[in-house]
Design a protein around this motif. Structure first.
Motif, PDB file in Angstrom:
ATOM      1  N   ARG A 160      -1.548  53.134 -13.936  1.00 15.39           N
ATOM      2  CA  ARG A 160      -1.591  51.850 -14.632  1.00 15.39           C
ATOM      3  C   ARG A 160      -1.587  52.018 -16.153  1.00 15.39           C
ATOM      4  NH1 ARG A 160      -6.762  48.973 -13.675  1.00 15.39           N
ATOM      5  NH2 ARG A 160      -7.127  49.681 -15.783  1.00 15.39           N
ATOM      6  N   ASN A 161      -2.266  53.049 -16.636  1.00 14.16           N
ATOM      7  CA  ASN A 161      -2.435  53.184 -18.090  1.00 14.16           C
ATOM      8  C   ASN A 161      -1.169  53.680 -18.782  1.00 14.16           C
ATOM      9  OD1 ASN A 161      -4.994  52.250 -17.978  1.00 14.16           O
ATOM     10  ND2 ASN A 161      -6.008  54.234 -18.187  1.00 14.16           N
ATOM     11  N   MET A 162      -1.113  53.408 -20.082  1.00  9.71           N
ATOM     12  CA  MET A 162      -0.019  53.913 -20.910  1.00  9.71           C
ATOM     13  C   MET A 162      -0.522  55.199 -21.583  1.00  9.71           C
ATOM     14  SD  MET A 162       2.058  51.484 -20.373  1.00  9.71           S
ATOM     15  CE  MET A 162       3.393  52.141 -21.368  1.00  9.71           C
ATOM     16  N   TYR A 163       0.379  56.192 -21.734  1.00 10.06           N
ATOM     17  CA  TYR A 163      -0.025  57.418 -22.440  1.00 10.06           C
ATOM     18  C   TYR A 163       1.118  57.918 -23.303  1.00 10.06           C
ATOM     19  CZ  TYR A 163       2.806  60.535 -19.536  1.00 10.06           C
ATOM     20  OH  TYR A 163       3.868  61.175 -18.922  1.00 10.06           O
ATOM     21  N   VAL A 164       0.725  58.729 -24.296  1.00  9.10           N
ATOM     22  CA  VAL A 164       1.736  59.363 -25.136  1.00  9.10           C
ATOM     23  C   VAL A 164       1.273  60.792 -25.430  1.00  9.10           C
ATOM     24  CG1 VAL A 164       0.736  58.470 -27.310  1.00  9.10           C
ATOM     25  CG2 VAL A 164       3.145  59.024 -27.213  1.00  9.10           C
ATOM     26  N   TRP A 165       2.221  61.731 -25.391  1.00 10.34           N
ATOM     27  CA  TRP A 165       1.905  63.163 -25.561  1.00 10.34           C
ATOM     28  C   TRP A 165       2.327  63.559 -26.974  1.00 10.34           C
ATOM     29  CZ3 TRP A 165       3.948  67.313 -21.528  1.00 10.34           C
ATOM     30  CH2 TRP A 165       3.246  68.505 -21.708  1.00 10.34           C
ATOM     31  N   LEU A 166       1.336  63.762 -27.863  1.00 13.70           N
ATOM     32  CA  LEU A 166       1.621  64.070 -29.269  1.00 13.70           C
ATOM     33  C   LEU A 166       0.992  65.404 -29.667  1.00 13.70           C
ATOM     34  CD1 LEU A 166       0.906  60.517 -30.751  1.00 13.70           C
ATOM     35  CD2 LEU A 166       3.157  61.591 -30.451  1.00 13.70           C
ATOM     36  N   GLY A 167       1.370  65.868 -30.854  1.00  8.50           N
ATOM     37  CA  GLY A 167       0.718  67.031 -31.446  1.00  8.50           C
ATOM     38  C   GLY A 167      -0.017  66.604 -32.707  1.00  8.50           C
ATOM     39  N   THR A 168      -0.810  67.508 -33.256  1.00 11.15           N
ATOM     40  CA  THR A 168      -1.486  67.245 -34.531  1.00 11.15           C
ATOM     41  C   THR A 168      -1.716  68.583 -35.235  1.00 11.15           C
ATOM     42  OG1 THR A 168      -3.536  66.489 -35.580  1.00 11.15           O
ATOM     43  CG2 THR A 168      -3.733  67.214 -33.317  1.00 11.15           C
ATOM     44  N   THR A 169      -1.853  68.508 -36.559  1.00  7.61           N
ATOM     45  CA  THR A 169      -2.153  69.745 -37.292  1.00  7.61           C
ATOM     46  C   THR A 169      -3.655  70.030 -37.308  1.00  7.61           C
ATOM     47  OG1 THR A 169      -2.176  68.437 -39.317  1.00  7.61           O
ATOM     48  CG2 THR A 169      -0.133  69.621 -38.813  1.00  7.61           C
ATOM     49  N   LYS A 170      -4.449  69.114 -36.779  1.00  9.12           N
ATOM     50  CA  LYS A 170      -5.888  69.388 -36.638  1.00  9.12           C
ATOM     51  C   LYS A 170      -6.064  70.465 -35.563  1.00  9.12           C
ATOM     52  CE  LYS A 170     -10.333  68.712 -35.599  1.00  9.12           C
ATOM     53  NZ  LYS A 170     -11.431  69.165 -36.413  1.00  9.12           N
ATOM     54  N   ILE A 171      -6.863  71.478 -35.857  1.00 13.84           N
ATOM     55  CA  ILE A 171      -7.109  72.521 -34.851  1.00 13.84           C
ATOM     56  C   ILE A 171      -8.414  72.186 -34.131  1.00 13.84           C
ATOM     57  CG2 ILE A 171      -7.433  75.000 -34.441  1.00 13.84           C
ATOM     58  CD1 ILE A 171      -4.671  74.200 -35.580  1.00 13.84           C
TER      59      ILE A 171
END
Ligand SMILES: Cc1cc2nc3c(=O)[nH]c(=O)nc-3n(C[C@H](O)[C@H](O)[C@H](O)COP(=O)(O)OP(=O)(O)OC[C@H]3O[C@@H](n4cnc5c(N)ncnc54)[C@H](O)[C@@H]3O)c2cc1C
Length: 397
Positions: A160-171
């Protein structure tokens, strides 16, 4: 054997490696539609158990994967404005970038004599004339499987939920959960490291929150800017990177995994919700079982049947567990108002079959007793399914 693998993801590359290790005379080509070095997604998690399996099955690639991974043993959960809980020295987890993982597997496969044909998109078996075995390892949207969807008995259950697969420069040094309130409901992220300069950040919310925040119509730049603002605290002000392509998770099952000389492997055969972080490990495990069955049985049909039987027995229960995990997040309002320690405790028990049926505070208080009730609950469920089946049969008869 002449073998064509369609899809150069973890499943296809690892299968090619293991087959060549067992018998270098196999003639194996992996067809990958994308150019070398390009892939979707960011980092993936895995656990100690997988590393042991990889060391045993093919030590060089196992060692390279271990060397290319980051490790964590602490978990952090933030509920904005309310609490931060840190669990130190918990279960050890690992993260590796998909790009790095695929580069390691591709290099190892090539060194063993596997041909990898990049930018080679295969739409059907007719493109692969002369192959003794065609392995469909072309992911969740497998074109080879979809052509025979009726034979395979493919079923897809949409989350049911929406999701998105992202990256970040935060370690992220620890595996991090962060829950953020908005006027339209909660939005949360799972963050984990996978390399020296990037981490993964999977962001999820209900469809109402998603549209309430305007994410359904936001430009990519506006969506990233909004998400960075909402998660500024756990991200320490770091940017999110990648293209925000929102999706709902598809849990895929197939009644059978083979048809003649065509066999399904990895996500083409089954998917498990990302919140259990298991899909890559299962894809690699499929590869090991299929290679083993092909060298342990005398005929192709017997080998494919054995592979299918053994792997389905392992994966079906995991898919159910993953569905429970996904449902925990879909039912977040049931848990988010609990005192933080109670909520986090139930977050780590989200695979329980009992939890959705018991008031959360009662479940928490029952604590260890609830764990002991679990087998009893399973037995009751099993009995219930028998009774239902018998009454269905009686009605049919
Ligand atoms: C948000 C998210 C987070 C995840 N996190 C984790 C995690 O932490 N840990 C984990 O273990 N798993 C995780 N997974 C699951 C994991 O990504 C998959 O289970 C895994 O990639 C399956 O590997 P595969 O080789 O079967 O398929 P894929 O990795 O999808 O590879 C399939 C390949 O086939 C190629 N292809 C497709 N069609 C064709 C065609 N017609 N011709 C030629 N090539 C083709 C594609 O380009 C692709 O390279 C996550 C998934 C999602 C969505």
């Amino acid at each position: 054997m002449k073998i064509s693998c369609v899809g150069g993801g973890p499943a296809g590359l690892y299968f090619a490696i293991l087959m060549k290790r067992i018998d270098p005379s196999h003639d194996i080509t992996v067809h990958e539609r994308d150019p070398a070095g390009s892939t979707y997604g960011w980092g993936v998690t895995f656990w100690d158990e997988l590393l042991h399996t990889l060391y045993g099955a093919d030590p060089p690639s196992g060692q390279a994967i271990a060397a290319g991974s980051v490790r964590w043993d602490s978990w952090v959960a933030h509920v904005q404005g309310r609490a931060t809980v840190v669990i130190e020295q918990g279960e050890v987890g690992f993260g590796i970038g998909r790009r790095e993982l695929l580069a390691i597997l591709a290099e190892r496969a090539r060194s063993l004599g596997v041909t990898i044909a990049y930018e080679s998109e295969i739409d059907g078996e007719e493109d692969l004339a002369g192959a003794d075995l065609v392995v469909a390892c072309d992911g969740v949207n497998s074109a080879l499987r979809e052509r025979h969807a009726e034979h395979f008995g493919t079923e897809v259950a949409l989350g049911r939920n929406m999701y998105v697969w992202l990256g970040t420069t935060k370690i992220f040094e620890a595996f991090t959960f962060a829950f953020t309130p908005t006027p339209h409901g909660w939005i949360w992220c799972y963050g984990y490291g996978f390399g020296k300069d990037h981490s993964t950040c999977v962001i999820e919310c209900s469809p109402d929150t998603w549209s309430g925040l305007g994410l359904h119509e936001a430009t990519e730049a506006d969506a990233l800017a909004l998400l960075e603002k909402l998660f500024a605290e756990p991200l320490d002000g770091h940017p999110l990177v990648g293209r925000p392509r929102w999706q709902t998770f598809r849990t895929l099952t197939n009644r059978t995994w083979h048809r003649g000389n065509l066999v399904l492997l990895g996500d083409a055969a089954h998917t498990t919700h990302y919140s259990v972080g298991a899909g890559t490990a299962l894809a690699l495990g499929d590869a090991a079982f299929l290679a083993d069955a092909l060298h342990g049985e005398s005929g192709l049909e017997a080998a494919l049947t054995r592979y299918e039987r053994q792997r389905m027995a392992t994966i079906r229960p995991l898919q159910k567990t993953a569905r429970l995990s996904a449902q925990w997040y879909e039912n977040l309002p049931r848990y988010i108002g609990l005192p933080p320690m109670e909520m986090f405790s139930l977050l780590f028990q989200r695979h329980s079959r009992l939890l959705p049926h018991v008031p959360p505070r009662l479940y928490y208080r029952l604590g260890r007793v609830a764990d002991r009730l679990e087998p009893l609950y399973r037995a009751t469920e099993w009995l219930g399914s028998k009774v239902t089946r018998r009454s269905d049969e009686a009605a049919a008869g």
